[in-house]
Design an enzyme around this catalytic site. Structure first.
Site, PDB file in Angstrom:
ATOM      1  N   HIS A  18      -4.267 152.815  18.125  1.00  0.00           N
ATOM      2  CA  HIS A  18      -3.794 152.059  16.965  1.00  0.00           C
ATOM      3  C   HIS A  18      -4.426 152.539  15.665  1.00  0.00           C
ATOM      4  O   HIS A  18      -3.802 152.443  14.605  1.00  0.00           O
ATOM      5  CB  HIS A  18      -3.998 150.556  17.216  1.00  0.00           C
ATOM      6  CG  HIS A  18      -3.135 150.056  18.353  1.00  0.00           C
ATOM      7  ND1 HIS A  18      -3.441 148.968  19.113  1.00  0.00           N
ATOM      8  CD2 HIS A  18      -1.950 150.541  18.848  1.00  0.00           C
ATOM      9  CE1 HIS A  18      -2.500 148.785  20.032  1.00  0.00           C
ATOM     10  NE2 HIS A  18      -1.595 149.731  19.893  1.00  0.00           N
ATOM     11  N   HIS A  41       7.947 152.571  23.971  1.00  0.00           N
ATOM     12  CA  HIS A  41       7.371 151.661  24.977  1.00  0.00           C
ATOM     13  C   HIS A  41       6.565 150.612  24.215  1.00  0.00           C
ATOM     14  O   HIS A  41       5.348 150.696  24.105  1.00  0.00           O
ATOM     15  CB  HIS A  41       6.456 152.410  25.938  1.00  0.00           C
ATOM     16  CG  HIS A  41       7.149 153.423  26.786  1.00  0.00           C
ATOM     17  ND1 HIS A  41       7.694 154.582  26.274  1.00  0.00           N
ATOM     18  CD2 HIS A  41       7.400 153.454  28.120  1.00  0.00           C
ATOM     19  CE1 HIS A  41       8.239 155.272  27.256  1.00  0.00           C
ATOM     20  NE2 HIS A  41       8.075 154.619  28.388  1.00  0.00           N
ATOM     21  N   SER A  99       1.342 147.699  19.188  1.00  0.00           N
ATOM     22  CA  SER A  99       1.797 148.762  18.281  1.00  0.00           C
ATOM     23  C   SER A  99       2.991 148.363  17.396  1.00  0.00           C
ATOM     24  O   SER A  99       2.982 148.660  16.195  1.00  0.00           O
ATOM     25  CB  SER A  99       2.118 150.041  19.059  1.00  0.00           C
ATOM     26  OG  SER A  99       3.049 149.791  20.088  1.00  0.00           O
ATOM     27  N   GLU A 117      11.821 148.283  24.776  1.00  0.00           N
ATOM     28  CA  GLU A 117      10.980 147.695  25.828  1.00  0.00           C
ATOM     29  C   GLU A 117      11.846 147.427  27.052  1.00  0.00           C
ATOM     30  O   GLU A 117      12.893 146.809  26.957  1.00  0.00           O
ATOM     31  CB  GLU A 117      10.307 146.410  25.316  1.00  0.00           C
ATOM     32  CG  GLU A 117       9.576 145.593  26.355  1.00  0.00           C
ATOM     33  CD  GLU A 117       8.531 146.348  27.181  1.00  0.00           C
ATOM     34  OE1 GLU A 117       7.701 147.077  26.600  1.00  0.00           O
ATOM     35  OE2 GLU A 117       8.555 146.209  28.419  1.00  0.00           O
ATOM     36  N   ASP A 142      15.432 151.227  28.591  1.00  0.00           N
ATOM     37  CA  ASP A 142      14.574 152.392  28.823  1.00  0.00           C
ATOM     38  C   ASP A 142      14.429 153.206  27.528  1.00  0.00           C
ATOM     39  O   ASP A 142      15.398 153.796  27.035  1.00  0.00           O
ATOM     40  CB  ASP A 142      15.230 153.237  29.930  1.00  0.00           C
ATOM     41  CG  ASP A 142      14.469 154.514  30.210  1.00  0.00           C
ATOM     42  OD1 ASP A 142      13.401 154.738  29.598  1.00  0.00           O
ATOM     43  OD2 ASP A 142      14.951 155.304  31.037  1.00  0.00           O
ATOM     44  N   GLY A 143      13.223 153.246  27.003  1.00  0.00           N
ATOM     45  CA  GLY A 143      12.972 153.937  25.730  1.00  0.00           C
ATOM     46  C   GLY A 143      13.320 155.416  25.781  1.00  0.00           C
ATOM     47  O   GLY A 143      13.765 155.992  24.785  1.00  0.00           O
ATOM     48  N   ASP A 168       4.274 155.680  24.457  1.00  0.00           N
ATOM     49  CA  ASP A 168       3.077 155.040  25.027  1.00  0.00           C
ATOM     50  C   ASP A 168       3.423 154.381  26.360  1.00  0.00           C
ATOM     51  O   ASP A 168       3.417 153.156  26.488  1.00  0.00           O
ATOM     52  CB  ASP A 168       2.566 153.999  24.002  1.00  0.00           C
ATOM     53  CG  ASP A 168       1.358 153.236  24.509  1.00  0.00           C
ATOM     54  OD1 ASP A 168       0.650 153.758  25.387  1.00  0.00           O
ATOM     55  OD2 ASP A 168       1.129 152.106  24.026  1.00  0.00           O
TER      56      ASP A 168
HETATM   57  N1  SAM Z   1       2.820 150.424  22.831  1.00  0.00           N
HETATM   58  C1  SAM Z   1       2.265 149.109  23.126  1.00  0.00           C
HETATM   59  C2  SAM Z   1       1.070 148.865  22.244  1.00  0.00           C
HETATM   60  O1  SAM Z   1       0.385 149.823  21.846  1.00  0.00           O
HETATM   61  O2  SAM Z   1       0.800 147.710  21.921  1.00  0.00           O
HETATM   62  C3  SAM Z   1       1.845 148.925  24.546  1.00  0.00           C
HETATM   63  C4  SAM Z   1       2.813 149.397  25.549  1.00  0.00           C
HETATM   64  S1  SAM Z   1       2.363 149.186  27.220  1.00  0.00           S
HETATM   65  C5  SAM Z   1       1.133 150.390  27.472  1.00  0.00           C
HETATM   66  C6  SAM Z   1       3.727 149.928  27.991  1.00  0.00           C
HETATM   67  C7  SAM Z   1       5.013 149.109  27.938  1.00  0.00           C
HETATM   68  O3  SAM Z   1       6.097 149.939  28.303  1.00  0.00           O
HETATM   69  C8  SAM Z   1       5.045 147.917  28.866  1.00  0.00           C
HETATM   70  O4  SAM Z   1       5.330 146.760  28.135  1.00  0.00           O
HETATM   71  C9  SAM Z   1       6.197 148.230  29.837  1.00  0.00           C
HETATM   72  O5  SAM Z   1       6.934 147.091  30.206  1.00  0.00           O
HETATM   73  C10 SAM Z   1       7.027 149.157  29.029  1.00  0.00           C
HETATM   74  N2  SAM Z   1       7.863 150.126  29.738  1.00  0.00           N
HETATM   75  C11 SAM Z   1       7.642 150.710  30.945  1.00  0.00           C
HETATM   76  N3  SAM Z   1       8.591 151.663  31.172  1.00  0.00           N
HETATM   77  C12 SAM Z   1       9.408 151.676  30.081  1.00  0.00           C
HETATM   78  C13 SAM Z   1      10.547 152.447  29.702  1.00  0.00           C
HETATM   79  N4  SAM Z   1      11.034 153.402  30.513  1.00  0.00           N
HETATM   80  N5  SAM Z   1      11.119 152.188  28.507  1.00  0.00           N
HETATM   81  C14 SAM Z   1      10.646 151.228  27.685  1.00  0.00           C
HETATM   82  N6  SAM Z   1       9.560 150.475  27.987  1.00  0.00           N
HETATM   83  C15 SAM Z   1       8.947 150.701  29.163  1.00  0.00           C
END
Ligand code: SAM
Length: 285
Positions: A18, A41, A99, A117, A142-143, A168
């Site tokens: 961050h 993500h 984030s 997300e 899916d991101g 991320d």
């Molecule tokens: N970026 C966030 C932050 O810094 O506050 C934290 C993210 S956390 C490490 C990862 C997130 O990605 C989780 O909430 C999970 O549900 C989500 N996730 C997992 N696979 C994903 C995908 N293929 N596309 C989008 N989100 C996904």
């Protein structure tokens, strides 16, 4: 509420990630023209720190809280702490901003953001968080797949030239995650060649990481900068010993922005044997 995330929120990995995220956004803000942030993500955007598992020590106590106890820190760290505090009442820490929230708080009226997300519950929380912010689009799904429809970025039909893609992932797929990231980076750069890409990674299997760096540095990019923080030696396989951010097409001389933070993070968040690394894998012009 996802307790696993609340338990980890604000730990050493979040601190590094961050700080870098906000410093990148601040670098974009040096010019008036709009920029775009894509968070592939995003998570739920805000994590409540008081969990039912409060018997466990929250990782934030060994992370951002340690920095908050310091009287004087480099501007790039102070700026991050202020952003975390802005989401809390004076003098207490009730939640930790993720984030998308940190990024959205830093945007100007002309800037835009898209946050993806996958988990339904997390995406719903994120949608509620930004329900009244017209600059932020929340995209459940899916991101990696969504970036195809979100890039190149546009606002009111006009292309936005500058910006950042933050990748991320949770690394549940372990080594296979790196393949997905590399494919996503290639896709991003083919659609938006000037994008700055920031990839967070855990430091666990050095061999897979080195392979990932080699492949990433061979993408059509101007530069690749690496920032790593190991809070203990890289030899304890059961814990997250450290993490890093790989930055493709980072702003000019961005290493100089991060440099003052690295020894401070090592000093305050590290144990015996902690180390940092800030290095161009591919130097820009
Ligand atoms: N970026 C966030 C932050 O810094 O506050 C934290 C993210 S956390 C490490 C990862 C997130 O990605 C989780 O909430 C999970 O549900 C989500 N996730 C997992 N696979 C994903 C995908 N293929 N596309 C989008 N989100 C996904």
């Amino acid at each position: 509420m996802n307790y696993r995330h609340a338990f980890h929120a604000g730990n050493h990995a979040d601190v590094l990630k961050h700080i870098v995220l906000l410093a990148l956004i601040d670098a974009f803000k040096r010019k008036e023209t709009p920029f775009f942030v894509l968070d592939t993500h995003a998570g739920r955007g805000r994590y409540l720190l008081a969990s039912e598992e409060s018997r466990k020590t929250l990782e934030i106590e060994d992370g951002v809280m340690r920095l908050m106890a310091q009287p004087q820190l480099p501007p790039v760290v102070e700026r991050y702490l202020k952003a975390v505090q802005a989401d809390n009442p004076v003098g207490s820490m009730i939640c930790y901003p993720g984030s998308p929230l940190l990024a959205a708080q830093a945007l100007r009226p002309q800037d835009r953001m898209a946050a993806c997300e996958l988990q339904e519950e997390e995406a719903a929380a994120l949608k509620a968080l930004f329900a009244h912010d017209g600059r932020v689009g929340v995209h459940p799904g899916d991101g990696y797949a969504l970036l195809r429809s979100l890039l190149p970025p546009k606002a009111n039909g006009d292309k936005i030239g500058r910006g950042l893609v933050l990748i991320d992932p949770p690394y549940e797929a372990q080594d296979a995650e790196y393949q997905r990231i590399l494919a996503a980076l290639a896709e991003t750069l083919s659609r938006w060649p000037q994008a700055t890409c920031a990839v967070w990674f855990p430091i666990k299997q050095r061999r897979s990481i080195l392979h990932f760096f080699r492949k990433a540095a061979a993408l059509p990019i101007k530069s690749a900068l690496l920032a790593e923080l190991l809070v203990r030696p890289d030899d304890s396989p059961l814990r997250l010993n450290g993490s890093g951010m790989l930055l493709l097409n980072a702003p000019w001389q961005f290493d100089r922005v991060l440099a003052p933070a690295m020894p401070v993070l090592k000093q305050h968040l590290g144990e015996k044997g902690a180390s940092t690394r800030l290095e161009w894998l591919k130097a820009g012009d």
